[in-house]
Design a protein around this motif. Structure first.
Motif, PDB file in Angstrom:
ATOM      1  N   UNK A  39      -0.377   7.245   4.995  1.00 47.76           N
ATOM      2  CA  UNK A  39       0.603   8.088   4.299  1.00 47.76           C
ATOM      3  C   UNK A  39       0.185   9.541   4.345  1.00 47.76           C
ATOM      4  N   UNK A  40       1.161  10.423   4.509  1.00 47.30           N
ATOM      5  CA  UNK A  40       0.902  11.849   4.291  1.00 47.30           C
ATOM      6  C   UNK A  40       0.901  12.085   2.787  1.00 47.30           C
ATOM      7  N   UNK A  41       0.286  13.170   2.367  1.00 52.92           N
ATOM      8  CA  UNK A  41       0.122  13.421   0.940  1.00 52.92           C
ATOM      9  C   UNK A  41       1.457  13.515   0.209  1.00 52.92           C
ATOM     10  N   UNK A  42       2.457  14.077   0.866  1.00 54.93           N
ATOM     11  CA  UNK A  42       3.751  14.238   0.179  1.00 54.93           C
ATOM     12  C   UNK A  42       4.535  12.934   0.086  1.00 54.93           C
ATOM     13  N   UNK A  43       4.063  11.867   0.744  1.00 61.72           N
ATOM     14  CA  UNK A  43       4.725  10.565   0.632  1.00 61.72           C
ATOM     15  C   UNK A  43       4.188   9.739  -0.533  1.00 61.72           C
ATOM     16  N   UNK A  44       3.040  10.148  -1.083  1.00 58.14           N
ATOM     17  CA  UNK A  44       2.454   9.426  -2.214  1.00 58.14           C
ATOM     18  C   UNK A  44       2.908  10.079  -3.512  1.00 58.14           C
ATOM     19  N   UNK A  45       3.478   9.283  -4.401  1.00 60.50           N
ATOM     20  CA  UNK A  45       4.084   9.798  -5.617  1.00 60.50           C
ATOM     21  C   UNK A  45       3.354   9.279  -6.857  1.00 60.50           C
ATOM     22  N   UNK A  46       3.523   9.971  -7.966  1.00 56.25           N
ATOM     23  CA  UNK A  46       2.933   9.517  -9.232  1.00 56.25           C
ATOM     24  C   UNK A  46       3.741   8.370  -9.837  1.00 56.25           C
ATOM     25  N   UNK A  47       4.992   8.232  -9.397  1.00 53.32           N
ATOM     26  CA  UNK A  47       5.822   7.097  -9.814  1.00 53.32           C
ATOM     27  C   UNK A  47       6.833   6.835  -8.705  1.00 53.32           C
ATOM     28  N   UNK A  48       7.299   5.608  -8.651  1.00 47.27           N
ATOM     29  CA  UNK A  48       8.247   5.269  -7.594  1.00 47.27           C
ATOM     30  C   UNK A  48       8.542   3.784  -7.589  1.00 47.27           C
ATOM     31  N   UNK A  49       9.220   3.325  -6.561  1.00 47.76           N
ATOM     32  CA  UNK A  49       9.687   1.950  -6.512  1.00 47.76           C
ATOM     33  C   UNK A  49       8.561   0.964  -6.203  1.00 47.76           C
ATOM     34  N   UNK A  50       7.672   1.329  -5.237  1.00 49.24           N
ATOM     35  CA  UNK A  50       6.644   0.386  -4.797  1.00 49.24           C
ATOM     36  C   UNK A  50       5.240   0.967  -5.037  1.00 49.24           C
ATOM     37  N   UNK A  51       4.354   0.230  -5.731  1.00 49.78           N
ATOM     38  CA  UNK A  51       2.955   0.665  -5.839  1.00 49.78           C
ATOM     39  C   UNK A  51       2.293   0.606  -4.464  1.00 49.78           C
ATOM     40  N   UNK A  52       1.405   1.550  -4.185  1.00 53.40           N
ATOM     41  CA  UNK A  52       0.667   1.579  -2.928  1.00 53.40           C
ATOM     42  C   UNK A  52      -0.765   1.116  -3.211  1.00 53.40           C
ATOM     43  N   UNK A  53      -1.103  -0.049  -2.689  1.00 53.82           N
ATOM     44  CA  UNK A  53      -2.424  -0.639  -2.908  1.00 53.82           C
ATOM     45  C   UNK A  53      -3.430   0.000  -1.961  1.00 53.82           C
ATOM     46  N   UNK A  54      -4.469   0.623  -2.547  1.00 61.72           N
ATOM     47  CA  UNK A  54      -5.535   1.222  -1.752  1.00 61.72           C
ATOM     48  C   UNK A  54      -6.836   0.470  -1.994  1.00 61.72           C
TER      49      UNK A  54
END
Length: 406
Positions: A39-54
């Motif tokens: 992901x680019x930084x601007x694609x990662x959000x503080x809230x949204x539809x899907x959690x991104x597992x890191x």
């Protein structure tokens, strides 16, 4: 020759009814490692539809990022999926949670019918170090998708045998997790009770007390209720002789403050050892130098005939105070601040005998000290019990992985 080769492909312990030799397969023949998405930084959000597992969410519960992107189904992890972290930290995980998008440093492992999931999890965990080692035996900082899929593994031909093995270790892992949680909760409880049952700051009243005690505590120097403050035996350690135990800083468990007995030693002295270095009931040891400065230990008769080493200072608590209470006082935040401030030196940190004797502690009546000391002694016994159960279960698992896998 064939018969000898087949013997090497049979585990030491098996479930009844399984006799065929295991087979060697490349992981890529029975499992496919699907790349996560970068992901680019601007694609990662503080809230949204899907959690991104890191990767960090597995190990340190890092804060979550979110994405609103709609992706192909292969980019999502669902409840029960087998995942593998492949950079910085390594290893398999079975995802337990809601639908998530898994990040670039995670693979989703898609299994063929020939490989059962719970068995695959244990296989990948057991072979982790070998998978992550290059031909020279050094550990790599990451592994490629091609590299792991080209790795050869040994596995039963029978999926039912895999299923039995996987289920066995899954139950064992559940027991380990159960005792780990109990241990963690007890440690948190103790920390909380130390904070509440000992006065904070300059106060002489704790937040929680046993019924019937209302008087303010008084400030006393440790040297007023304990004596000795003697340095330990200046001797090297040798193999344990079966009688005389030698206690060094490293022998005191960092968490429980118990005497660790997994690597016992004796003082390396041919002449009779002066009894002044022999510990007895009521003795508290203080580490005097180095990274462990301030570390403490309360001697118990159950620890046996024990001599203490030179980087420790021994104080004997008099009848005016309760040794268990004084020891628990050395686990409080107040004591940690004393160590932090007093140990500052131009070179290696250290606290000498006189500085320990001058330590000011708030003390209640002797009867209240005994109640508090006994309370924490029981709590410590529970913590130690669960720690030992954890160690036992982990050792059992390690042994069974060696015996039930080829």
């Amino acid at each position: 020759m064939v018969e000898q080769h087949e013997k090497t492909l049979v585990p030491q312990i098996r479930f009844a009814g399984f006799t065929d030799p295991w087979e060697q397969r490349k992981l890529g023949e029975v499992a496919h490692f699907i790349n996560g998405r970068a992901y680019s930084q601007n694609e990662l959000l503080s809230s949204g539809k899907y959690p991104v597992l890191r990767v960090g969410n597995f190990y340190t519960n890092d804060s979550w990022y979110y994405s609103n992107l709609e992706l192909e189904d292969k980019n999502y992890a669902y409840e029960g999926d087998l995942l593998y972290t492949w950079s910085a930290t390594f290893g398999p995980h079975i995802w337990h949670g809601n639908k998530v998008i898994y990040h670039y440093h995670i693979w989703k492992v898609q299994l063929e019918a020939a490989l059962e999931k719970l068995f695959a999890f244990q296989l990948l965990e057991r072979d982790k170090e070998r998978i992550l080692s290059d031909k020279n035996g050094s550990t790599m900082v990451h592994i490629t998708k091609t590299g792991i899929e080209n790795t050869s593994v040994l596995m039963p031909c029978s999926v039912e045998e895999q299923r039995r093995i996987g289920a066995f270790f899954d139950r064992l892992d559940s027991l380990i997790t159960l005792h780990q949680r109990k241990y963690d909760k007890l440690c948190v409880l103790k920390k909380s009770m130390l904070d509440k049952m000992f006065p904070k700051g300059g106060s002489l009243y704790p937040e929680i007390r046993f019924a019937g005690f209302t008087d303010p505590w008084e400030q006393r120097k440790v040297g007023e209720v304990a004596y000795g403050f003697e340095y330990g035996l200046n001797a090297a350690a040798s193999d344990f002789d079966g009688e005389k135990k030698y206690l060094r800083i490293t022998d005191i468990d960092d968490q429980t403050r118990e005497f660790r007995t997994d690597d016992l030693s004796s003082p390396d002295i041919n002449n009779p050892i002066d009894d002044k270095y022999l510990l007895k009931e009521g003795d508290i040891l203080f580490a005097r130098t180095g990274a462990s400065v301030g570390k403490t230990y309360l001697y118990k008769a159950s620890d046996g005939k024990t001599y203490y080493a030179g980087f420790l200072i021994r104080a004997h608590v008099s009848d005016e105070a309760d040794a268990g209470f004084i020891f628990q006082s050395t686990l409080t935040e107040r004591y940690k601040q004393f160590v932090l401030l007093t140990s500052q030196r131009s070179g290696q940190p250290g606290i000498n005998a006189q500085e320990y004797a001058d330590l000011l502690l708030p003390l209640p009546s002797l009867s209240e000290q005994r109640r508090i000391g006994a309370f924490f002694d029981r709590l410590d016994s529970l913590i130690t019990l669960h720690q030992r159960k954890l160690e036992l279960l982990r050792n059992i698992k390690k042994s069974m992985l060696d015996k039930m896998f080829v």
